[in-house]
Design a protein around this motif. Structure first.
Motif, short mmCIF file in Angstrom:
data_model
loop_
_atom_site.label_atom_id
_atom_site.label_comp_id
_atom_site.label_asym_id
_atom_site.label_seq_id
_atom_site.Cartn_x
_atom_site.Cartn_y
_atom_site.Cartn_z
N GLU A 172 0.86 -1.18 0.00
CA GLU A 172 0.00 0.00 0.00
C GLU A 172 0.90 1.24 0.00
N ILE A 173 1.09 1.81 -1.17
CA ILE A 173 2.07 2.89 -1.35
C ILE A 173 1.77 4.09 -0.47
N ALA A 174 0.52 4.48 -0.37
CA ALA A 174 0.16 5.65 0.43
C ALA A 174 0.35 5.42 1.92
N TYR A 175 0.49 4.16 2.33
CA TYR A 175 0.61 3.82 3.75
C TYR A 175 2.06 3.48 4.13
N LEU A 176 3.00 3.75 3.23
CA LEU A 176 4.40 3.67 3.60
C LEU A 176 4.71 4.80 4.57
N THR A 177 5.74 4.63 5.37
CA THR A 177 6.15 5.71 6.27
C THR A 177 7.04 6.69 5.49
N PRO A 178 7.12 7.94 5.94
CA PRO A 178 8.02 8.89 5.28
C PRO A 178 9.46 8.37 5.23
N GLU A 179 9.86 7.60 6.23
CA GLU A 179 11.21 7.03 6.24
C GLU A 179 11.37 6.00 5.13
N GLN A 180 10.33 5.22 4.89
CA GLN A 180 10.38 4.25 3.79
C GLN A 180 10.45 4.96 2.44
N VAL A 181 9.70 6.04 2.31
CA VAL A 181 9.71 6.80 1.05
C VAL A 181 11.11 7.29 0.73
N LYS A 182 11.84 7.71 1.75
CA LYS A 182 13.19 8.23 1.55
C LYS A 182 14.16 7.16 1.06
N LEU A 183 13.80 5.89 1.22
CA LEU A 183 14.66 4.81 0.75
C LEU A 183 14.69 4.72 -0.77
N PHE A 184 13.63 5.19 -1.43
CA PHE A 184 13.60 5.15 -2.89
C PHE A 184 14.65 6.11 -3.44
N GLN A 185 15.38 5.66 -4.45
CA GLN A 185 16.42 6.49 -5.06
C GLN A 185 16.05 6.95 -6.46
N SER A 186 15.03 6.37 -7.03
CA SER A 186 14.62 6.70 -8.39
C SER A 186 13.45 7.70 -8.38
N ASP A 187 12.90 7.96 -9.55
CA ASP A 187 11.75 8.85 -9.67
C ASP A 187 10.53 8.33 -8.92
N PHE A 188 10.53 7.05 -8.57
CA PHE A 188 9.36 6.51 -7.87
C PHE A 188 9.19 7.15 -6.50
N ARG A 189 10.27 7.71 -5.95
CA ARG A 189 10.14 8.40 -4.66
C ARG A 189 9.14 9.55 -4.76
N ILE A 190 9.15 10.25 -5.90
CA ILE A 190 8.23 11.37 -6.10
C ILE A 190 6.79 10.89 -6.10
N ALA A 192 5.59 8.01 -4.76
CA ALA A 192 5.24 7.52 -3.43
C ALA A 192 5.02 8.67 -2.47
N ASP A 193 5.87 9.69 -2.54
CA ASP A 193 5.77 10.85 -1.65
C ASP A 193 4.43 11.56 -1.85
N TYR A 194 3.98 11.65 -3.09
CA TYR A 194 2.69 12.31 -3.37
C TYR A 194 1.55 11.61 -2.64
N PHE A 195 1.48 10.28 -2.77
CA PHE A 195 0.36 9.54 -2.20
C PHE A 195 0.43 9.49 -0.67
N VAL A 196 1.64 9.41 -0.11
CA VAL A 196 1.77 9.44 1.34
C VAL A 196 1.32 10.79 1.89
N GLU A 203 -3.09 17.14 1.30
CA GLU A 203 -2.55 18.09 0.33
C GLU A 203 -1.14 17.66 -0.02
N TYR A 204 -0.56 18.34 -1.01
CA TYR A 204 0.75 17.92 -1.50
C TYR A 204 1.70 19.08 -1.56
N LYS A 205 2.82 18.95 -0.86
CA LYS A 205 3.91 19.92 -0.93
C LYS A 205 5.01 19.30 -1.78
N PRO A 206 5.27 19.84 -2.97
CA PRO A 206 6.19 19.18 -3.90
C PRO A 206 7.63 19.12 -3.40
N SER A 207 8.31 18.09 -3.88
CA SER A 207 9.71 17.86 -3.54
C SER A 207 10.62 18.55 -4.55
#
Length: 303
Positions: A172-190, A192-196, A203-207
């Protein structure tokens, strides 16, 4: 496969993104799978039912080779809603992959007739595992459907001990922790970060992270969120090799502002033509190269 289905899978099909997803979700961010070890595989397999040839199509699939030996087949399935039949779908994908291992390669040295390899010969052939990841992008509520075959089946207590279960891997991508999101190194981090952020803050604060595969990210965001401004911002912008989501959303807002300003000017002209100069709807439509219904709609909204 429709254009929408293709668009949502483009990003994950890049080897760097695919490897990143697998490494974070299966191996907690450890760099086990390397992009150069992945090779594209055929996503379609066929089976016969009711006398007709039917087809199974996996979303994204890769063969993972390590030291020139194939050790796994990895696949990704995307979901925006919970699917009660997902265990049945996954077992059909995985079963097709395992069945393919029983069929001799036509180019093999044993004659190339495409027959089933004999039982004796099969004993010495190494088989490889098949792993399917189901990525769930819903953020308003967690996955609520079956995660195993037995959960989906209606089975009597007497028969249940003899029915083999099959568990699926739902992430469940939106239910990952912010710490898990930071583990992504590719564009998928963006992504995952949106849905979390949408789940946690609504709301969404862009990276500021730069995107490597700009168009693919924005296509996927457009499809998964239903907000086509993401892709529109890319199509309307100068196509840089790298952008970050801050720049994308700035362009979205500017486009919205410009569109609103233009609409306001047109509405102002129509008001003057109609109320002050006494022009008819048809005359205004001809002058502004619009349809009469468009002019009438603006007049109705201004009253």
């Amino acid at each position: 496969m429709g254009e929408k289905d293709i668009a949502e899978k483009v990003l994950e099909d890049y080897n760097d993104v695919f490897a990143d997803i697998v490494n974070v979700l299966l191996f907690q961010g450890e760099q086990i799978v390397r992009p150069e070890q992945l090779e594209d595989k055929t996503l379609r397999s066929s089976y016969k039912a009711d006398g007709k040839l039917r087809e199974i199509v996996r979303d994204v699939g890769k063969n993972w080779n390590q030291d020139t030996i194939r050790i796994a087949c990895l696949g990704i399935e995307n979901q925006t809603d919970s699917d009660a039949d997902m265990p049945l779908r996954v077992i059909s994908y995985d079963g097709a992959e395992y069945r393919a291992q029983l069929i001799r390669d036509i180019s093999s040295q044993d004659g190339g007739d495409g027959d089933i390899i004999s039982t004796k010969k099969r004993r010495d052939i190494k088989r490889y595992p098949v792993v399917t990841l189901v990525l769930y992008f819903g953020y308003e509520k967690p996955w609520s459907s079956s995660k195993s075959l037995l959960d989906r089946l209606t089975v009597s207590d007497a028969l249940k001990p003899y029915v083999q279960d099959y568990r699926i891997n739902v992430f469940e991508i939106a239910y990952l922790t912010p710490e898990q999101v930071k583990l992504f190194q590719s564009d998928f981090r963006i992504v995952a970060d949106y849905f979390v952020q949408k789940r946690l803050n609504h709301e969404y604060k862009p990276s500021p992270q730069k995107m490597k595969h700009v168009h693919a990210v924005l296509q996927m965001m457009s499809i998964m969120t239903g907000d086509h401004r993401f892709e529109d911002a890319y199509n309307d912008a100068i196509r840089k090799e790298e952008l970050n989501m801050c720049e994308v959303l700035d362009r979205v807002e500017k486009k919205g502002y410009d569109a609103g300003r233009i609409a306001g000017k047109i509405a102002g002209k129509i008001d003057v033509f109609y109320h002050e100069l006494g022009m008819s709807v048809s005359e205004i439509a001809e002058k502004l190269t619009m349809t009469e219904s468009e002019v009438q709609k603006i007049l109705d909204e201004s009253e």
